[in-house]
Write a protein that holds these residues in place. Structure first.
Motif, PDB file in Angstrom:
ATOM      1  N   ALA A   1       0.848  -1.203   0.000  1.00 16.12           N
ATOM      2  CA  ALA A   1       0.000   0.000   0.000  1.00 16.12           C
ATOM      3  C   ALA A   1       0.876   1.243   0.000  1.00 16.12           C
ATOM      4  O   ALA A   1       1.828   1.331   0.783  1.00 16.12           O
ATOM      5  N   PRO A   2       0.589   2.233  -0.852  1.00 21.89           N
ATOM      6  CA  PRO A   2       1.451   3.419  -0.934  1.00 21.89           C
ATOM      7  C   PRO A   2       1.637   4.130   0.399  1.00 21.89           C
ATOM      8  O   PRO A   2       2.741   4.545   0.743  1.00 21.89           O
ATOM      9  N   VAL A   3       0.578   4.270   1.208  1.00 22.21           N
ATOM     10  CA  VAL A   3       0.684   5.010   2.464  1.00 22.21           C
ATOM     11  C   VAL A   3       1.164   4.105   3.590  1.00 22.21           C
ATOM     12  O   VAL A   3       2.101   4.438   4.331  1.00 22.21           O
ATOM     13  N   ALA A   4       0.545   2.952   3.707  1.00 19.45           N
ATOM     14  CA  ALA A   4       0.890   2.057   4.804  1.00 19.45           C
ATOM     15  C   ALA A   4       2.346   1.613   4.726  1.00 19.45           C
ATOM     16  O   ALA A   4       3.010   1.431   5.751  1.00 19.45           O
ATOM     17  N   ALA A   5       2.858   1.480   3.520  1.00 15.44           N
ATOM     18  CA  ALA A   5       4.221   0.995   3.378  1.00 15.44           C
ATOM     19  C   ALA A   5       5.245   2.022   3.776  1.00 15.44           C
ATOM     20  O   ALA A   5       6.428   1.698   3.931  1.00 15.44           O
ATOM     21  N   LEU A   6       4.829   3.308   3.902  1.00 17.21           N
ATOM     22  CA  LEU A   6       5.769   4.345   4.320  1.00 17.21           C
ATOM     23  C   LEU A   6       6.092   4.246   5.796  1.00 17.21           C
ATOM     24  O   LEU A   6       7.012   4.899   6.275  1.00 17.21           O
TER      25      LEU A   6
END
Length: 858
Positions: A389-394
């Motif tokens: 996930a773009p956000v969760a992976a940050l």
């Protein structure tokens, strides 16, 4: 995305090396298998081709005797320039140094039909001339111009005796020494009419022979037209007419069972290596995806789609697979090229040559298989990458504990394991149940096919179900590691992600199972074959005369007894007697002890039932088994005795009686045979050679002493053992690669665990865990994973080895199964060491991380 992919590959070069090594070794197997198969096929083809010279056509009578009329019909066919009979005839040739049985072929009528090359002198063109191979002449101690005695034995039906026919021939030429095992008449040449006369005399006046006719065509003749005319020639309606390449290919298939037998076996090993490599590649890319979580998330944030992420991972896998496959192709080619040169230099009789036939399918298949396996192995990691996930992976995410599996996997596991086990048992039952029938060969092949399929199905069940089995075995083995904090944490970490751990152990299970299976099969084969040889050929060394009317000398007996490595000897008398039941009678060779004790020299109990009034007899075609029957035995002078028949493995048309019975039946029987038993620690081949040299020396010193033929089960036993040991060494060497690849997978799994547990390890360090304890924790985890794989693979391999041995060897009747404890111990030790070695690099990475820095990553 291409540039991003290449940048990621450069950044992860070290990690990708593990996957590259795995695929490199697997594709090297593929290339080596294809090239080795092509090399052996060409060598065999060339060996057969050399047996027919430069003939245009070969007439094969298909087992039907060929006589002068058929040969004349071939020579009279339109388009045939000349034709020669290709047959051989054996003669006993005596020189100053030794006497040797030599195989002769006729002098060719055309250079195109010559088998072998004349190195000096000329061909035999008269009845009193002979040509010898250079190596035969050297052993005999003769040169061109020498006159040597030659002879053979002819059976006189009227007197029921063997008569020795001799002549003296002049050596007029020498042939180049040939190491071609398949070349007939490689020992020398005789003038054709003289050879026919000798053979006709030996056949009791019958001029027919079993063989082939080599044909050289006239200039301008059409090969297919001549072939058709030959097939319709008188007496050749059932004959086959081949070109030399066609016949060589046919004989190659007959000798090997199939043109692709060796290739299939080798590619089977390659498939094993590639299967294990696939598991390692999948684990490697899972590690890379976990390492690149932030990078993948950033790419998603700046607009990269799921498809682009997937294609990026697959492109990376393709490039790695292509480069590794190119290296594997080079490695496999180099290994085969070096191997053929080593064989050619190490073995004078090698016919492999020094060149390797390289054709386009080799690189195409090797590269295609390598890239395909790499792509398939990267599909699951590519799918994982698209789920970032773009956000969760940050945000930093620790690796979640994965649940084992669901009911569907459990059902599949139980079903595959049970069905495979039943098929495996059915294959064994089929082979063993029909082992004593006329369908034994078909039953063995059928049982083998069913057993192999069942083994594959059951192994699939074991691999699929490892996600259930491994987490339960790890805590049990973890108790052996102790109750220290690092050991307990290591055990808990090993079962945290059961699917990943199971996938890693599966790689080891495959490699170890195959190693143990082959070791068990070879162990069982060795013992079964040795028991069978002891039963069928119970005497280690047999030295005997060819003509039973002549006896061995006391000096020859003493020479055998005094040979180093010989533990006991016995001498036997031999005569011929007639036995019969009703209207059926036959002749058998009667043997009885003259000196010594057969119990000391024989390794079987075949003669334990030999007492007064008993004859221990082998199988006879005319009478079959005579179990327990009382039969009248007629001796050489007409004396008769009624003896009870006891079947035994003593040889076909051979019988043993007590010395007293032999004295009555064959009072004039000569001492024709010396039995010798070797010491248990003696070198079989060396001792047999020493016995041969000893009797040769006595024969040369005493011109009246007969020539003795030396053989026996010890040499055969040693030959079987050497073949089994050689095959086992080759197989274990090949399968060791699969184990090595699997160990790379263990290191990858530990590396991924270190990556996912970075903050957890930092917390442990902050709480007082030392660097040494952290290294020990990872070492214990690696040893546990390797040990579970070795345990499951070892048990599976043992069962598969027993089943395979039962299917293949059950027909021999004396199946001997066993446990190769040294090999099992070696596997266990290697697994422990491998687990430790695999933990070194991950542990080094873990201890280099600062606890403060790791905890601050948020």
């Amino acid at each position: 995305m291409l540039r991003a992919t290449l940048d990621q590959m450069r950044a992860s070069a070290g990690r990708l090396t593990a996957a590259a090594i795995a695929i490199l070794l697997g594709t090297a197997f593929v290339a080596a298998s294809l090239l080795a198969s092509a090399t052996m096929e060409r060598a065999t083809h060339d060996a057969f081709t050399a047996s027919y010279g430069d003939a245009d056509l070969v007439v094969d009578a298909q087992g039907v005797p060929i006589g002068p009329e058929e040969v004349a019909a071939v020579r009279g066919t339109d388009g045939v320039a000349t034709a020669d009979v290709q047959s051989w005839f054996g003669l006993e040739v005596t020189g100053p140094r030794a006497t040797e049985w030599v195989s002769f072929s006729p002098t060719p009528s055309d250079p195109r039909l010559a088998v072998g090359t004349l190195s000096s002198g000329r061909d035999a063109t008269a009845a009193d001339e002979i040509v010898l191979a250079a190596d035969v002449a050297e052993r005999l101690g003769v040169e061109i111009g020498d006159v040597v005695p030659v002879g053979f034995q002819v059976y006189d039906e009227a007197t029921d005796t063997q008569e020795q026919r001799t002549d003296r021939l002049e050596v007029v030429g020498l042939l180049e020494a040939s190491d071609n095992f398949f070349a007939m008449g490689a020992g020398g040449r005789l003038e054709p009419e003289a050879l026919d006369a000798w053979r006709t005399e030996q056949n009791g006046g019958d001029p027919e022979f079993y063989g082939t006719v080599l044909v050289a065509l006239a200039d301008g003749a059409d090969l297919e037209s001549v072939r058709a005319d030959l097939q319709s020639a008188p007496g050749l309606a059932d004959a086959s007419v081949w070109t030399v390449p066609e016949l060589a290919a046919e004989r190659t298939a007959q000798e090997t069972g199939s043109n692709v037998t060796f290739l299939v076996v080798m590619l089977g090993f390659a498939a094993v290596a590639l299967s294990v490599a696939g598991l390692v590649i999948s684990n490697t890319f899972q590690v890379l995806v976990a390492q690149r979580t932030r990078t993948l998330a950033l790419l998603r944030c700046v607009g990269a789609s799921r498809g682009q992420i997937r294609r990026s991972v697959l492109l990376e896998a393709t490039l790695v697979g292509l480069l590794a496959s190119l290296a594997g192709l080079a490695l496999g080619t180099g290994v085969v090229m070096i191997g053929v040169r080593v064989l050619d230099g190490a073995f004078a009789s090698s016919t492999i040559g020094t060149t390797v036939p390289f054709s386009w399918p080799v690189p195409v298949v090797t590269l295609g298989v390598g890239v395909l396996v790499t792509l398939l192995s990267a599909l699951v990691p590519a799918r994982m990458a698209t789920r970032v996930a773009p956000v969760a992976a940050l945000r930093p995410v620790e690796g979640p504990s994965e649940q084992g599996a669901g009911r569907l996997r459990m059902t599949l596991t139980v079903a595959a394991t049970l069905v495979g086990a039943l098929m495996l048992a059915g294959g064994v039952a089929l082979s063993l149940g029909l082992s004593d029938t006329d369908s034994a060969d078909a039953a063995m092949l059928g049982g083998l096919a069913i057993g192999v399929l069942g083994g594959l199905i059951s192994l699939t069940g074991i691999l699929v179900g490892s996600v259930f089995l491994v987490p339960r075995l790890l805590p049990l083995l973890g108790r052996l590691a102790g109750k220290s904090v690092p050991a307990r944490i290591a055990t808990a970490n090993a079962v945290r992600n059961p699917r990943r751990t199971a996938a890693t152990t599966n790689a080891l299970v495959i490699g170890v199972a195959l190693v143990v299976m082959m070791s068990t099969g070879a162990y069982s084969a060795r013992h079964t074959l040795m028991d069978e040889l002891d039963s069928s050929f119970p005497v280690d060394v047999v030295a005997q005369v060819g003509d039973t009317s002549v006896g061995v000398t006391p000096e020859q007996v003493e020479a055998v007894r005094q040979t180093e490595g010989v533990a006991a000897t016995a001498t036997l008398r031999t005569g011929s007697v007639e036995i019969g039941t009703g209207d059926l009678t036959t002749y058998v060779d009667l043997m009885a002890v003259d000196s010594g004790d057969l119990g000391d020299v024989m390794r079987s109990d075949a003669l334990d039932g030999l007492t007064d009034g008993v004859m221990v007899i082998g199988w006879t075609y005319e009478l079959g088994d005579l179990d327990g029957e009382t039969v009248t035995v007629t001796g050489s002078d007409g004396t008769t005795l009624d003896l009870r028949m006891v079947p035994g493995d003593v040889g076909q048309n051979t019988a043993y009686v007590t010395p007293e019975a032999a004295e009555m039946l064959v009072p004039d029987a000569q001492v024709t045979t010396i039995y010798a038993r070797m010491a248990d620690d003696a070198d079989a081949v060396a001792t047999a050679g020493a016995v041969q040299n000893a009797v040769n020396e006595v024969t040369e010193a005493d011109g009246s002493a007969p020539v003795l033929q030396v053989g026996g089960a010890a040499v055969e036993r040693a030959a079987y053992g050497q073949v089994i040991d050689t095959l086992l060494a080759v197989v274990l060497g090949l399968l060791a690669v699969a184990v090595i690849i699997a160990l790379v997978g263990v290191a990858n799994t530990l590396s991924l665990s270190v990556l996912e547990r970075r903050r957890e390890n930092a917390t442990l360090r902050a709480m007082g865990l030392t660097r040494g304890q952290l290294r020990g924790m990872l070492a214990v985890e690696g040893v546990l994973i390797a040990s579970v794989g070795a345990l499951v693979g070892g048990v599976a391999g043992l069962l598969y080895g027993w089943a395979g041995a039962a299917v293949v060897l059950g027909g021999l009747g004396s199946l001997s199964l066993g446990v190769p404890w040294p090999q099992l111990a070696a596997v266990a030790v290697i697994a422990l060491v491998a687990g430790l070695v695999a933990s070194v690099l991950p542990a080094r990475s873990a201890v280099r991380q600062s606890p403060v820095a790791a905890l601050a990553t948020d």
